[in-house]
Design an enzyme around this catalytic site. Structure first.
Site, PDB file in Angstrom:
ATOM      1  N   GLY A 118      -8.808  -3.257   6.522  1.00  0.00           N
ATOM      2  CA  GLY A 118      -8.137  -3.499   5.248  1.00  0.00           C
ATOM      3  C   GLY A 118      -7.342  -2.290   4.807  1.00  0.00           C
ATOM      4  O   GLY A 118      -7.222  -1.998   3.618  1.00  0.00           O
ATOM      5  N   ALA A 119      -6.746  -1.581   5.783  1.00  0.00           N
ATOM      6  CA  ALA A 119      -6.116  -0.286   5.499  1.00  0.00           C
ATOM      7  C   ALA A 119      -4.637  -0.381   5.178  1.00  0.00           C
ATOM      8  O   ALA A 119      -3.975   0.645   5.023  1.00  0.00           O
ATOM      9  CB  ALA A 119      -6.316   0.651   6.690  1.00  0.00           C
ATOM     10  N   SER A 120      -4.100  -1.588   5.047  1.00  0.00           N
ATOM     11  CA  SER A 120      -2.666  -1.717   4.790  1.00  0.00           C
ATOM     12  C   SER A 120      -2.309  -1.653   3.319  1.00  0.00           C
ATOM     13  O   SER A 120      -1.129  -1.556   2.964  1.00  0.00           O
ATOM     14  CB  SER A 120      -2.149  -3.030   5.389  1.00  0.00           C
ATOM     15  OG  SER A 120      -2.833  -4.144   4.833  1.00  0.00           O
ATOM     16  N   SER A 121      -3.298  -1.697   2.432  1.00  0.00           N
ATOM     17  CA  SER A 121      -3.016  -1.645   0.996  1.00  0.00           C
ATOM     18  C   SER A 121      -4.270  -1.266   0.226  1.00  0.00           C
ATOM     19  O   SER A 121      -5.373  -1.220   0.776  1.00  0.00           O
ATOM     20  CB  SER A 121      -2.489  -2.995   0.490  1.00  0.00           C
ATOM     21  OG  SER A 121      -3.496  -3.981   0.556  1.00  0.00           O
ATOM     22  N   GLY A 122      -4.103  -0.992  -1.053  1.00  0.00           N
ATOM     23  CA  GLY A 122      -5.211  -0.806  -1.973  1.00  0.00           C
ATOM     24  C   GLY A 122      -6.209   0.269  -1.577  1.00  0.00           C
ATOM     25  O   GLY A 122      -5.837   1.372  -1.165  1.00  0.00           O
ATOM     26  N   ILE A 123      -7.487  -0.061  -1.696  1.00  0.00           N
ATOM     27  CA  ILE A 123      -8.568   0.891  -1.433  1.00  0.00           C
ATOM     28  C   ILE A 123      -8.503   1.430  -0.014  1.00  0.00           C
ATOM     29  O   ILE A 123      -8.651   2.631   0.220  1.00  0.00           O
ATOM     30  CB  ILE A 123      -9.930   0.215  -1.695  1.00  0.00           C
ATOM     31  CG1 ILE A 123     -10.102  -0.099  -3.183  1.00  0.00           C
ATOM     32  CG2 ILE A 123     -11.076   1.105  -1.195  1.00  0.00           C
ATOM     33  CD1 ILE A 123     -11.276  -1.012  -3.482  1.00  0.00           C
ATOM     34  N   SER A 168     -18.950  -5.186  -3.658  1.00  0.00           N
ATOM     35  CA  SER A 168     -18.402  -5.305  -5.008  1.00  0.00           C
ATOM     36  C   SER A 168     -19.549  -5.232  -5.999  1.00  0.00           C
ATOM     37  O   SER A 168     -20.705  -5.499  -5.652  1.00  0.00           O
ATOM     38  CB  SER A 168     -17.669  -6.649  -5.151  1.00  0.00           C
ATOM     39  OG  SER A 168     -17.335  -6.911  -6.497  1.00  0.00           O
ATOM     40  N   TYR A 209     -15.945 -15.662  -3.404  1.00  0.00           N
ATOM     41  CA  TYR A 209     -15.906 -14.209  -3.238  1.00  0.00           C
ATOM     42  C   TYR A 209     -17.270 -13.603  -3.580  1.00  0.00           C
ATOM     43  O   TYR A 209     -17.801 -12.767  -2.845  1.00  0.00           O
ATOM     44  CB  TYR A 209     -14.818 -13.628  -4.144  1.00  0.00           C
ATOM     45  CG  TYR A 209     -14.623 -12.146  -4.042  1.00  0.00           C
ATOM     46  CD1 TYR A 209     -13.810 -11.597  -3.056  1.00  0.00           C
ATOM     47  CD2 TYR A 209     -15.226 -11.277  -4.954  1.00  0.00           C
ATOM     48  CE1 TYR A 209     -13.616 -10.228  -2.969  1.00  0.00           C
ATOM     49  CE2 TYR A 209     -15.035  -9.915  -4.875  1.00  0.00           C
ATOM     50  CZ  TYR A 209     -14.230  -9.390  -3.888  1.00  0.00           C
ATOM     51  OH  TYR A 209     -14.045  -8.037  -3.801  1.00  0.00           O
TER      52      TYR A 209
END
Length: 346
Positions: free
Chosen positions: A17-22, A145, A158
């Site tokens: 998930g390294a393409s955006s955000g956290i 989360s 989610y």
């Protein structure tokens, strides 16, 4: 149990998930600290751009295009990391997709897909990471989360996946410890974070979703992740409001009534979604960078709660100084002088 965790500037760090955000913020910060970084996501253009930016700044990074819902592709991530850098020291499972709507109105195929990415993606990542770090040790960091502890409406799928991640992570930690495997297993539980996550979510609401305030910067989460890469940390909420949400599970009926009244509307913007693309099944053209566009309110750049958990001694000193300053301010106010107002989380 002792864990052979290297300093960050000696590590090879895999981040999904390294393409955006956290994930993007964490990858950049890890590289800036000297780590060799493997960025993983489905959006090749965004990954290439992030890796090239890291390299321009003197860092070392490679990217791997992969859908974490496919176990074979996750295994290829590890192969690529070892081929490029020789080993894996820290593996961060961060990839996730979001979907908004009432549970009885969601397509079951969409619900299965979300679980495949959010839950099974972390299961696959954890198993692959353990396979490659079992001998030399390392850190496995699963990003769940605050909703791992307490569900809210309109995000039932989610929440279910995040609850499952917590249970899986807790069980895995015990099994590895019983075997004597020197892998530190951490669960990170972010509160509401200002990222592009929401503008890429599939929505059945007819309007764009947004994070429930108060909202924190992704750096609040990346600080916890990188701390856990170098020091054993069982579990931590990133963002003080997440701790309040977690505690609400001890008064479940009151929490239900509060959420039924406030959290339906607080998750919605007034902006129609107009059937725009989402990333549930495939990446969108623009992954959005570090911050989101749907949230237009105040974003807190830090969390006193999280900092206190990570750095208790320093926080004690700060709080003592703050208490002294408050006392002096109150004394000064008796003489008609202005009273200082101490910030909470900004």
């Amino acid at each position: 149990m002792k864990f052979p965790l290297r300093p960050l500037n000696e590590q090879v760090v895999v981040i999904t998930g390294a393409s955006s955000g956290i994930g993007l913020v964490t990858a950049k910060q890890a590289a800036a600290a000297g780590a060799r970084v493997v960025l993983v996501a489905r959006n090749e253009g965004a990954l290439r751009s992030a890796a090239e930016e890291i390299r321009r700044r003197g860092g070392r990074a490679v990217w791997v295009v992969a859908d974490v819902a496919d176990e074979a592709q996750v295994q290829q991530v590890a192969t690529a990391a070892i081929h490029e850098f020789g080993r894996i020291d820290t593996w961060v499972n961060n990839a996730a997709v979001s979907m908004y709507g009432r549970l009885t109105e969601l397509a079951t195929a969409d619900m299965r897909r979300q679980m495949d990415v959010n839950y099974w993606g972390q299961v696959y990542g954890s198993r692959v990471a353990v396979t490659h770090m079992r001998g030399a040790g390392g850190a496995l960091i699963n990003v769940a989360s605050a909703l791992s502890d307490r569900a809210i409406p309109l995000q039932g799928g989610y929440c279910a996946a995040k609850h499952a991640i917590k249970a899986f992570t807790d069980a895995l930690r015990m099994e590895l410890e019983e075997e004597g495997v020197p892998i530190a297993v951490t669960l990170v539980k972010p509160a509401s974070i200002d990222t592009p996550f929401f503008e890429k979510a599939r929505t059945y609401l007819g309007v764009e979703p947004q994070p429930v305030p108060p909202v924190y910067a992704p750096e609040v989460v990346s600080e916890v992740i990188l701390y856990a890469a170098t020091r054993p940390l069982r579990e931590l909420i990133a963002g003080g409001s997440g701790a309040k949400l977690s505690a609400s599970r001890f008064a479940p009926r009151l929490a239900d009534l509060y959420m039924e009244r406030w959290t339906f509307e607080s998750q919605k913007t007034g902006k129609p979604s107009h059937g725009r693309p989402d990333n549930l099944y495939s990446p969108v053209a623009d992954d959005g960078g570090e911050r989101g566009r749907n949230w237009t309110g105040h974003t807190r750049g830090s969390s006193i709660y999280t900092r206190a958990a990570l750095h208790p001694r320093a926080t004690t000193t700060i709080l003592a100084a703050a208490a002294m300053a408050t006392g002096m301010a109150l004394a000064a106010s008796r003489w008609g002088r202005p009273v200082a107002v101490l910030p909470d989380e900004q």
